[in-house]
Design a protein around this motif. Sequence first.
Motif, mmCIF file in Angstrom:
data_model
loop_
_atom_site.group_PDB
_atom_site.id
_atom_site.type_symbol
_atom_site.label_atom_id
_atom_site.label_comp_id
_atom_site.label_asym_id
_atom_site.label_seq_id
_atom_site.Cartn_x
_atom_site.Cartn_y
_atom_site.Cartn_z
ATOM 1 N N SER A 24 2.979 -4.225 -0.588
ATOM 2 C CA SER A 24 2.210 -2.838 -2.083
ATOM 3 C C SER A 24 1.383 -3.826 -3.137
ATOM 4 O O SER A 24 1.579 -4.927 -3.312
ATOM 5 N N VAL A 25 0.967 -3.297 -3.508
ATOM 6 C CA VAL A 25 -0.666 -4.110 -3.999
ATOM 7 C C VAL A 25 -0.154 -3.906 -6.129
ATOM 8 O O VAL A 25 -0.529 -4.928 -6.532
ATOM 9 N N THR A 26 1.004 -3.142 -5.871
ATOM 10 C CA THR A 26 1.032 -3.104 -7.518
ATOM 11 C C THR A 26 2.187 -2.454 -7.500
ATOM 12 O O THR A 26 3.093 -1.111 -7.095
ATOM 13 N N ALA A 42 9.105 2.861 -18.049
ATOM 14 C CA ALA A 42 9.677 2.312 -15.777
ATOM 15 C C ALA A 42 8.831 1.101 -16.299
ATOM 16 O O ALA A 42 8.308 0.530 -16.926
ATOM 17 N N PRO A 43 10.495 -0.615 -15.935
ATOM 18 C CA PRO A 43 9.943 -2.029 -16.483
ATOM 19 C C PRO A 43 9.257 -1.786 -15.434
ATOM 20 O O PRO A 43 9.481 -2.097 -14.068
ATOM 21 N N PHE A 44 8.003 -2.970 -15.918
ATOM 22 C CA PHE A 44 6.790 -3.159 -15.026
ATOM 23 C C PHE A 44 6.839 -4.610 -14.670
ATOM 24 O O PHE A 44 7.257 -4.636 -15.988
ATOM 25 N N VAL A 45 6.558 -4.699 -13.666
ATOM 26 C CA VAL A 45 6.236 -6.544 -14.038
ATOM 27 C C VAL A 45 4.568 -6.963 -14.494
ATOM 28 O O VAL A 45 4.115 -6.170 -14.203
ATOM 29 N N PRO A 46 5.209 -8.128 -15.094
ATOM 30 C CA PRO A 46 4.066 -8.537 -15.345
ATOM 31 C C PRO A 46 2.768 -8.974 -14.998
ATOM 32 O O PRO A 46 3.344 -9.392 -13.804
ATOM 33 N N HIS A 47 1.525 -9.171 -15.245
ATOM 34 C CA HIS A 47 0.272 -8.612 -14.641
ATOM 35 C C HIS A 47 0.304 -10.763 -13.514
ATOM 36 O O HIS A 47 0.640 -10.869 -12.795
ATOM 37 N N GLY A 75 2.116 1.198 -2.836
ATOM 38 C CA GLY A 75 2.417 1.186 -4.432
ATOM 39 C C GLY A 75 3.786 1.320 -4.677
ATOM 40 O O GLY A 75 4.431 2.163 -3.603
ATOM 41 N N GLY A 76 3.918 1.633 -5.851
ATOM 42 C CA GLY A 76 3.145 2.148 -7.087
ATOM 43 C C GLY A 76 2.301 2.896 -6.945
ATOM 44 O O GLY A 76 1.941 3.638 -5.249
ATOM 45 N N GLU A 77 1.141 3.394 -7.491
ATOM 46 C CA GLU A 77 -0.278 3.509 -6.607
ATOM 47 C C GLU A 77 -1.680 2.552 -6.265
ATOM 48 O O GLU A 77 -2.413 1.941 -7.868
ATOM 49 N N PRO A 78 -1.771 2.121 -5.676
ATOM 50 C CA PRO A 78 -2.845 1.158 -5.361
ATOM 51 C C PRO A 78 -4.029 1.604 -5.993
ATOM 52 O O PRO A 78 -4.510 0.622 -5.889
ATOM 53 N N LEU A 79 -4.602 3.145 -5.813
ATOM 54 C CA LEU A 79 -5.544 3.200 -6.276
ATOM 55 C C LEU A 79 -6.190 2.474 -8.204
ATOM 56 O O LEU A 79 -7.406 2.712 -8.687
ATOM 57 N N VAL A 80 -5.160 2.235 -9.051
ATOM 58 C CA VAL A 80 -4.991 2.052 -10.081
ATOM 59 C C VAL A 80 -5.176 0.209 -10.259
ATOM 60 O O VAL A 80 -5.368 -0.033 -11.241
ATOM 61 N N ARG A 81 -4.724 -0.810 -9.254
ATOM 62 C CA ARG A 81 -5.609 -1.676 -9.086
ATOM 63 C C ARG A 81 -6.710 -1.741 -9.444
ATOM 64 O O ARG A 81 -7.356 -1.355 -8.787
ATOM 65 N N ARG A 82 -7.654 -3.271 -9.929
ATOM 66 C CA ARG A 82 -8.480 -2.728 -10.168
ATOM 67 C C ARG A 82 -9.260 -3.547 -8.884
ATOM 68 O O ARG A 82 -8.705 -4.423 -8.114
ATOM 69 N N ASP A 83 -10.540 -3.460 -8.284
ATOM 70 C CA ASP A 83 -11.249 -3.662 -7.534
ATOM 71 C C ASP A 83 -10.563 -3.678 -6.289
ATOM 72 O O ASP A 83 -10.580 -4.403 -5.573
ATOM 73 N N LEU A 84 -9.477 -2.496 -5.797
ATOM 74 C CA LEU A 84 -8.653 -2.327 -4.166
ATOM 75 C C LEU A 84 -10.163 -2.327 -3.472
ATOM 76 O O LEU A 84 -9.827 -3.002 -2.236
ATOM 77 N N PRO A 85 -10.806 -2.075 -3.222
ATOM 78 C CA PRO A 85 -11.828 -1.813 -2.354
ATOM 79 C C PRO A 85 -12.344 -3.674 -1.917
ATOM 80 O O PRO A 85 -12.475 -3.937 -0.688
ATOM 81 N N GLU A 86 -12.631 -4.695 -3.024
ATOM 82 C CA GLU A 86 -12.166 -6.145 -2.570
ATOM 83 C C GLU A 86 -11.073 -6.524 -1.806
ATOM 84 O O GLU A 86 -11.329 -7.267 -1.012
ATOM 85 N N LEU A 87 -9.726 -6.351 -2.033
ATOM 86 C CA LEU A 87 -9.030 -6.540 -1.118
ATOM 87 C C LEU A 87 -9.253 -5.612 0.128
ATOM 88 O O LEU A 87 -8.932 -6.434 1.582
ATOM 89 N N LEU A 112 -13.050 7.028 -5.401
ATOM 90 C CA LEU A 112 -12.712 5.616 -4.675
ATOM 91 C C LEU A 112 -12.919 5.395 -3.427
ATOM 92 O O LEU A 112 -13.413 4.561 -2.662
ATOM 93 N N ALA A 113 -13.053 6.879 -2.205
ATOM 94 C CA ALA A 113 -12.537 7.039 -1.183
ATOM 95 C C ALA A 113 -13.697 6.498 -0.428
ATOM 96 O O ALA A 113 -14.239 5.979 0.893
ATOM 97 N N ARG A 114 -14.957 6.776 -0.742
ATOM 98 C CA ARG A 114 -16.376 6.188 -0.399
ATOM 99 C C ARG A 114 -16.147 3.846 -0.810
ATOM 100 O O ARG A 114 -16.306 3.883 0.545
ATOM 101 N N PRO A 115 -16.235 3.924 -1.792
ATOM 102 C CA PRO A 115 -16.549 2.193 -1.049
ATOM 103 C C PRO A 115 -15.631 1.888 -0.564
ATOM 104 O O PRO A 115 -15.000 0.932 -0.113
ATOM 105 N N LEU A 116 -14.525 2.309 -0.817
ATOM 106 C CA LEU A 116 -13.387 2.122 0.372
ATOM 107 C C LEU A 116 -12.779 2.046 1.853
ATOM 108 O O LEU A 116 -12.917 1.075 2.592
ATOM 109 N N ALA A 117 -14.208 3.401 2.444
ATOM 110 C CA ALA A 117 -14.382 3.157 3.911
ATOM 111 C C ALA A 117 -15.377 2.444 3.703
ATOM 112 O O ALA A 117 -15.161 2.072 4.873
#
Length: 340
Positions: A24-26, A42-47, A75-87, A112-117
């Motif tokens: 899970s990334v977020t 929803a109580p989110f975990v601090p960054h 996740g959560g929603e993984p695509l809300v995490r910044r720069d996911l293609p880097e991971l 994000l589909a193409r950068p992820l691919a």
Amino acid sequence: MTPGVQPGPLVDGFGRLHDNLRISVTDRCNIRCFYCMPETGAPFVPHREILRYEEIEQVARVAARLGVRKLRLTGGEPLVRRDLPELVQKLAVIPGIEDLGLTTNGVLLERLARPLAEAGLKRLNVHLDTLDRARFEHITRRDELHGVLAGIDAAQAAGLPVKINSVAVKGLVEPDIVPLARFGRERGIEIRYIEFMPLDAQGLWLRDKVLKASDILAMLAEGIGPLDPLPVSDPRAPALEYRFRDGVGAVGFIASVTRPFCLNCNRIRLTADGHLRYCLFAHEEMDVKGVLRDESLDAEAREEALAERIRANVRAKWIGHEINSTQFVPPPRPMYAIGG
Ligand code: SAM
Ligand code: SF4
């Protein structure tokens, strides 16, 4: 070979081999499905408590040394995490990793589909329960159906194999079962109906709100035509798969409630805040963030300590969840905070 980490399979006390890690990334999300998140507050975990990409990569590298072959980001929603293609790029090149998937609600997928691919993602599961705009908004408390559909288009255009995850809540999604399967047949997408599980944040789950896989199968047979079970290609895969007898398309069922697949489970999970879990429903977790951030450890000692935590988590694994027992107690974390 990484010095210090003894390679070796992750086998639990019941002889199950673990080669699948869900990361899970977020815990954050851009929609609010009622069976997962509360509408507000929803109580989110601090960054600062969320694992950085380098930290996730370290855990994944050690896990791969221990025999993990498949990774899935969630996740959560993984695509809300910044720069996911880097991971994705970091994980895709880890020696031993053969498969890298992502589970998403699809809202941000169009861009994000193409950068992820291109970064090395191999497959996608897009979560979609209905093709009806009003019911989508009712379920997710957001008017985002158009974005999800555009995301599916973009993923297919980018050459990513797509499956659809559809949560089956009784008394709600019956009108969606057949239209989704038709959509899947047209688009070459397997629809996976997932029985509603007791993992929602508000304690709304009731046994009689589970739309059973057997009932869905009957609806599909009546609405579209007969289906035949597909031969089991991987006995440890959770879905029961069926093909329409006319040869057009397949569907799958994740029947966690009516046909638990715990005896074949090969998964461990890493939460966004750095805890290992051996089951969605587990009550105990093991911290890895403390190891990752312990400045007294050198690289070798850290890898060894991570390997020991992963092994210990697998060793501690229970035989299975007890949804069908009167003793069942839902886990303290809801779905979005675990990583589905
Ligand atoms: N946000 C992404 C998504 O929705 O796909 C990834 C995380 S979400 C927690 C992962 C999957 O969990 C979703 O695809 C959804 O099908 C499933 N899910 C969420 N809550 C559920 C519940 N209470 N019972 C069964 N499945 C659930
Ligand atoms: Fe968000 Fe996925 Fe949970 Fe829906 S199921 S609220 S999309 S994390």
